[in-house]
Scaffold this motif. Sequence first.
Motif, PDB file in Angstrom:
ATOM      1  N   SER A   9       0.970   4.644  -6.137  1.00  0.00           N
ATOM      2  CA  SER A   9       0.957   5.718  -7.117  1.00  0.00           C
ATOM      3  C   SER A   9      -0.145   6.699  -6.739  1.00  0.00           C
ATOM      4  O   SER A   9      -1.331   6.371  -6.798  1.00  0.00           O
ATOM      5  N   LEU A  10       0.264   7.906  -6.343  1.00  0.00           N
ATOM      6  CA  LEU A  10      -0.688   8.925  -5.893  1.00  0.00           C
ATOM      7  C   LEU A  10      -0.437  10.226  -6.657  1.00  0.00           C
ATOM      8  O   LEU A  10       0.150  11.178  -6.135  1.00  0.00           O
ATOM      9  N   PRO A  11      -0.866  10.276  -7.906  1.00  0.00           N
ATOM     10  CA  PRO A  11      -0.633  11.479  -8.717  1.00  0.00           C
ATOM     11  C   PRO A  11      -1.647  12.579  -8.419  1.00  0.00           C
ATOM     12  O   PRO A  11      -2.408  13.012  -9.292  1.00  0.00           O
ATOM     13  N   PHE A  12      -1.648  13.034  -7.181  1.00  0.00           N
ATOM     14  CA  PHE A  12      -2.596  14.050  -6.729  1.00  0.00           C
ATOM     15  C   PHE A  12      -1.875  15.090  -5.876  1.00  0.00           C
ATOM     16  O   PHE A  12      -0.899  14.781  -5.191  1.00  0.00           O
TER      17      PHE A  12
ATOM     18  N   ILE B 144     -11.651  17.184  -8.289  1.00  0.00           N
ATOM     19  CA  ILE B 144     -11.474  17.515  -6.880  1.00  0.00           C
ATOM     20  C   ILE B 144     -12.215  16.465  -6.059  1.00  0.00           C
ATOM     21  O   ILE B 144     -13.397  16.190  -6.313  1.00  0.00           O
ATOM     22  N   TYR B 145     -11.514  15.882  -5.098  1.00  0.00           N
ATOM     23  CA  TYR B 145     -12.031  14.731  -4.371  1.00  0.00           C
ATOM     24  C   TYR B 145     -11.962  14.965  -2.863  1.00  0.00           C
ATOM     25  O   TYR B 145     -11.095  15.687  -2.367  1.00  0.00           O
ATOM     26  N   LEU B 146     -12.869  14.320  -2.152  1.00  0.00           N
ATOM     27  CA  LEU B 146     -12.906  14.371  -0.694  1.00  0.00           C
ATOM     28  C   LEU B 146     -12.780  12.960  -0.134  1.00  0.00           C
ATOM     29  O   LEU B 146     -13.498  12.053  -0.556  1.00  0.00           O
ATOM     30  N   ILE B 147     -11.879  12.793   0.829  1.00  0.00           N
ATOM     31  CA  ILE B 147     -11.782  11.553   1.598  1.00  0.00           C
ATOM     32  C   ILE B 147     -11.851  11.938   3.071  1.00  0.00           C
ATOM     33  O   ILE B 147     -11.189  12.893   3.495  1.00  0.00           O
ATOM     34  N   GLY B 148     -12.632  11.213   3.870  1.00  0.00           N
ATOM     35  CA  GLY B 148     -12.697  11.526   5.290  1.00  0.00           C
ATOM     36  C   GLY B 148     -13.021  10.308   6.126  1.00  0.00           C
ATOM     37  O   GLY B 148     -13.772   9.427   5.701  1.00  0.00           O
ATOM     38  N   TYR B 149     -12.452  10.281   7.323  1.00  0.00           N
ATOM     39  CA  TYR B 149     -12.604   9.144   8.234  1.00  0.00           C
ATOM     40  C   TYR B 149     -13.308   9.563   9.514  1.00  0.00           C
ATOM     41  O   TYR B 149     -12.938  10.563  10.145  1.00  0.00           O
TER      42      TYR B 149
ATOM     43  N   ALA C 135     -15.841  15.838  -7.679  1.00  0.00           N
ATOM     44  CA  ALA C 135     -16.090  14.782  -8.666  1.00  0.00           C
ATOM     45  C   ALA C 135     -16.384  13.453  -7.985  1.00  0.00           C
ATOM     46  O   ALA C 135     -17.121  12.627  -8.520  1.00  0.00           O
ATOM     47  N   ALA C 136     -15.799  13.241  -6.808  1.00  0.00           N
ATOM     48  CA  ALA C 136     -16.015  11.988  -6.081  1.00  0.00           C
ATOM     49  C   ALA C 136     -15.731  12.205  -4.609  1.00  0.00           C
ATOM     50  O   ALA C 136     -14.918  13.059  -4.231  1.00  0.00           O
TER      51      ALA C 136
ATOM     52  N   GLN D  55      -4.536   0.536  -3.679  1.00  0.00           N
ATOM     53  CA  GLN D  55      -4.258   1.281  -4.913  1.00  0.00           C
ATOM     54  C   GLN D  55      -5.499   1.418  -5.790  1.00  0.00           C
ATOM     55  O   GLN D  55      -5.663   2.417  -6.509  1.00  0.00           O
ATOM     56  N   GLU D  56      -6.391   0.452  -5.705  1.00  0.00           N
ATOM     57  CA  GLU D  56      -7.605   0.489  -6.519  1.00  0.00           C
ATOM     58  C   GLU D  56      -8.425   1.748  -6.233  1.00  0.00           C
ATOM     59  O   GLU D  56      -9.086   2.285  -7.132  1.00  0.00           O
ATOM     60  N   LEU D  57      -8.386   2.231  -5.005  1.00  0.00           N
ATOM     61  CA  LEU D  57      -9.135   3.433  -4.653  1.00  0.00           C
ATOM     62  C   LEU D  57      -8.663   4.621  -5.477  1.00  0.00           C
ATOM     63  O   LEU D  57      -9.473   5.392  -6.013  1.00  0.00           O
ATOM     64  N   TYR D  58      -7.358   4.797  -5.602  1.00  0.00           N
ATOM     65  CA  TYR D  58      -6.813   5.960  -6.311  1.00  0.00           C
ATOM     66  C   TYR D  58      -6.976   5.812  -7.823  1.00  0.00           C
ATOM     67  O   TYR D  58      -7.164   6.814  -8.529  1.00  0.00           O
ATOM     68  N   THR D  59      -6.916   4.586  -8.301  1.00  0.00           N
ATOM     69  CA  THR D  59      -7.198   4.343  -9.717  1.00  0.00           C
ATOM     70  C   THR D  59      -8.633   4.739 -10.037  1.00  0.00           C
ATOM     71  O   THR D  59      -8.913   5.379 -11.064  1.00  0.00           O
ATOM     72  N   TRP D  60      -9.540   4.388  -9.133  1.00  0.00           N
ATOM     73  CA  TRP D  60     -10.959   4.758  -9.305  1.00  0.00           C
ATOM     74  C   TRP D  60     -11.130   6.267  -9.269  1.00  0.00           C
ATOM     75  O   TRP D  60     -11.856   6.842 -10.091  1.00  0.00           O
TER      76      TRP D  60
END
Length: 217
Positions: free
Chosen positions: A69-72, A110-115, A134-135, A206-211
Amino acid sequence: MTIQPRSLSVEITKNVQIDYLISHPEGYEDSTHEWGLIIFLHGMDKRGEDVSQLSSYGLLEIVNEGKLSLPFIVAVPQCPSESYWNMERDAVTALVDELITIHRVDPRRIYLIGYSLGGYGVWDLAIHNPRTFAAIVPLSSGGQISKAEQLKNTAIWAFHGANDEIVPLEQMTNMVTAVEQHQGNVNLTIYPDLGHDILRTTLSNQELYTWLLEQKK
């Protein structure tokens, strides 16, 4: 979800251009709801001038599979060849501004993810834009310890492999410790049996997106 290629050209102090892919969540077209926005920054081997190579990589690979579930709204810019994310800071910041303007983005989420290279970019962008995100979720990377105070009001969940031979774990733990010293909201997950490549393991949780959904400015 439909992944669409886009190109952004903006003039700041000089001409800035960045190509990106964007994906809208299921239900986006049928509602007036404002959605959280994730900006995903890729690693070094995906730099270049062909943004289509990002369509089945990283977070967009997870989006394509449709198992979580990715409601983004998800936007994935491409860092040009021979460049680094800190050199593209103005372009990514301008991209965020444009996405807020032309899409139904909740500016509080607004969120940032990077590898890897993108993880360094995540730290850098959040430090220079402390009121925007926000995170943040940096993977397999480190940041500017001397500027960690700028992150004290940004929620952080960092990830690193204990056996990383490309970016030593110490780079991540030192940055996390620096944020903690300023009473920042930071969590660190260390994979005891993994090395540098923790991308799919992390993004499949999924826990990551819930967070993320719980974090707001």
